[in-house]
Design an enzyme around this catalytic site. Structure first.
Site, PDB file in Angstrom:
ATOM      1  N   ASP A  12      25.040 -36.474 -40.129  1.00 21.85           N
ATOM      2  CA  ASP A  12      24.099 -36.941 -39.113  1.00 21.85           C
ATOM      3  C   ASP A  12      23.660 -38.349 -39.505  1.00 21.85           C
ATOM      4  O   ASP A  12      23.245 -38.577 -40.635  1.00 21.85           O
ATOM      5  CB  ASP A  12      22.876 -36.017 -39.019  1.00 21.85           C
ATOM      6  N   ARG A  42      11.019 -28.633 -33.670  1.00 22.16           N
ATOM      7  CA  ARG A  42      12.121 -27.668 -33.649  1.00 22.16           C
ATOM      8  C   ARG A  42      13.106 -27.816 -34.803  1.00 22.16           C
ATOM      9  O   ARG A  42      13.875 -26.893 -35.073  1.00 22.16           O
ATOM     10  CB  ARG A  42      12.902 -27.787 -32.331  1.00 22.16           C
ATOM     11  N   LYS A  47      18.208 -37.981 -41.997  1.00 21.96           N
ATOM     12  CA  LYS A  47      18.249 -36.539 -41.797  1.00 21.96           C
ATOM     13  C   LYS A  47      19.176 -35.837 -42.782  1.00 21.96           C
ATOM     14  O   LYS A  47      18.838 -34.777 -43.322  1.00 21.96           O
ATOM     15  CB  LYS A  47      18.678 -36.214 -40.366  1.00 21.96           C
ATOM     16  N   LEU A  85      29.883 -39.309 -37.277  1.00 20.66           N
ATOM     17  CA  LEU A  85      31.314 -39.205 -37.513  1.00 20.66           C
ATOM     18  C   LEU A  85      32.100 -39.727 -36.318  1.00 20.66           C
ATOM     19  O   LEU A  85      31.855 -39.337 -35.175  1.00 20.66           O
ATOM     20  CB  LEU A  85      31.708 -37.758 -37.792  1.00 20.66           C
ATOM     21  N   ASP A 109      24.784 -33.332 -29.657  1.00 24.18           N
ATOM     22  CA  ASP A 109      24.174 -33.354 -28.326  1.00 24.18           C
ATOM     23  C   ASP A 109      24.850 -34.369 -27.404  1.00 24.18           C
ATOM     24  O   ASP A 109      24.239 -34.850 -26.455  1.00 24.18           O
ATOM     25  CB  ASP A 109      22.678 -33.662 -28.423  1.00 24.18           C
ATOM     26  N   THR A 128      31.305 -36.853 -29.014  1.00 23.15           N
ATOM     27  CA  THR A 128      31.500 -36.272 -30.344  1.00 23.15           C
ATOM     28  C   THR A 128      32.046 -34.856 -30.238  1.00 23.15           C
ATOM     29  O   THR A 128      32.909 -34.451 -31.025  1.00 23.15           O
ATOM     30  CB  THR A 128      30.181 -36.267 -31.127  1.00 23.15           C
ATOM     31  N   CYS A 142      39.420 -26.646 -22.858  1.00 22.06           N
ATOM     32  CA  CYS A 142      39.798 -25.661 -21.834  1.00 22.06           C
ATOM     33  C   CYS A 142      38.584 -25.282 -20.998  1.00 22.06           C
ATOM     34  O   CYS A 142      38.706 -24.978 -19.804  1.00 22.06           O
ATOM     35  CB  CYS A 142      40.381 -24.413 -22.484  1.00 22.06           C
ATOM     36  N   CYS A 157      17.174 -34.253 -25.202  1.00 21.84           N
ATOM     37  CA  CYS A 157      15.915 -33.515 -25.292  1.00 21.84           C
ATOM     38  C   CYS A 157      14.728 -34.428 -25.009  1.00 21.84           C
ATOM     39  O   CYS A 157      13.695 -33.981 -24.498  1.00 21.84           O
ATOM     40  CB  CYS A 157      15.767 -32.909 -26.691  1.00 21.84           C
ATOM     41  N   CYS A 201      46.172 -27.517 -20.627  1.00 22.16           N
ATOM     42  CA  CYS A 201      45.150 -28.307 -21.317  1.00 22.16           C
ATOM     43  C   CYS A 201      45.815 -29.464 -22.062  1.00 22.16           C
ATOM     44  O   CYS A 201      46.740 -29.249 -22.860  1.00 22.16           O
ATOM     45  CB  CYS A 201      44.379 -27.435 -22.317  1.00 22.16           C
TER      46      CYS A 201
END
Length: 250
Positions: free
Chosen positions: A59, A70, A83, A107, A127, A131, A173, A186, A243
């Protein structure tokens, strides 16, 4: 396993479906968690507490005050810290036997392929779709199982793509790369705090089942959870024979 480990993991070992052999397999396994946010934090906590041998957390963000609602690995004193580093420190306090590798970067490109290739299971706790799709492509390439989670507002999703199996679908897929999709943050839409804990903990459960060869993993199924109404729904995810990511190339 030495006596202290037998005591620490005794509640796993007492399970007929688990036992010493599964615990030993877990202790030699390596999980990659991409995203140390609302999903990655509980997933990492349960994997570390359960005795996984190596845990890589990737991260590139720093802890913000809005995360504390959270993202349960962090505390007030973590605000402003990377993080990945904060997560590693917290997990060492939970279980000092686990080797935790902190990758303080988002990444991309070859870094994703390298990280995926070295792990036994990959947990997508990100999120953003870019990625997610990059992780999926790397998992298809290296035939690694992918545990995908998502949570926004009161809606959660959980799916497993066991790409060690030729008949398993991949993430593309279900959500094709060329489909119109909008990332929802968020910060804009909000997210119910316990929802992230629910989905993240289930990601850890599916990862452990895959690593230990126990139970029936969620491969080829998508679970959707409405936390506001307390309702679960499961749908089958078939492999797409056309696919562009996982279908055999002629």
């Amino acid at each position: 396993m030495h006596d202290a480990q037998l005591l620490r993991y005794s509640r796993h070992i007492l399970l007929d479906e688990f036992g010493v052999e599964a615990q030993q397999r877990l202790s030699t396994s390596h999980a990659l968690i991409v995203g140390a946010g609302g999903l990655g934090c509980p997933a990492a906590l349960y994997l570390a507490a359960s005795g996984i041998g190596r845990l890589t957390i990737a991260d590139g963000d720093k802890v913000d005050a809005t995360n504390l609602q959270r993202q349960i690995l962090y505390r007030d004193k973590s605000i402003g810290a990377p993080k990945a580093d904060s997560a590693r420190n917290a997990l060492h306090e939970v279980n000092p036997e686990v080797e935790v590798i902190a990758l303080g970067e988002r990444l991309e490109g070859g870094a994703i392929e390298h990280a995926v290739a070295s792990a036994d299971v990959i947990l997508d706790c990100t999120d953003n779709f870019a990625t997610r799709h990059a992780l999926n492509r790397a998992c298809v390439m290296h035939r690694k199982p992918l545990v995908s989670g998502a949570a926004i507002r009161f809606d959660g999703q959980l799916a497993v793509f066991d790409l060690r199996r030729a008949q398993s679908p991949c993430y593309a897929c279900l959500f094709p790369e060329d489909a119109a999709a909008e990332d929802v943050a968020c910060a804009v839409m909000g997210v119910f705090s316990p929802l992230t804990g629910t989905i993240g903990a289930l990601q850890a459960a599916e990862a452990i089942k895959l690593l230990c060869g126990i139970g029936k993993p969620l491969d080829g199924r998508l679970q959707m959870f409405d936390a506001l109404d307390g309702e679960w729904r499961t749908v089958r995810v078939p492999k797409d024979p056309e696919c562009p990511v996982c279908a055999p190339q002629s």
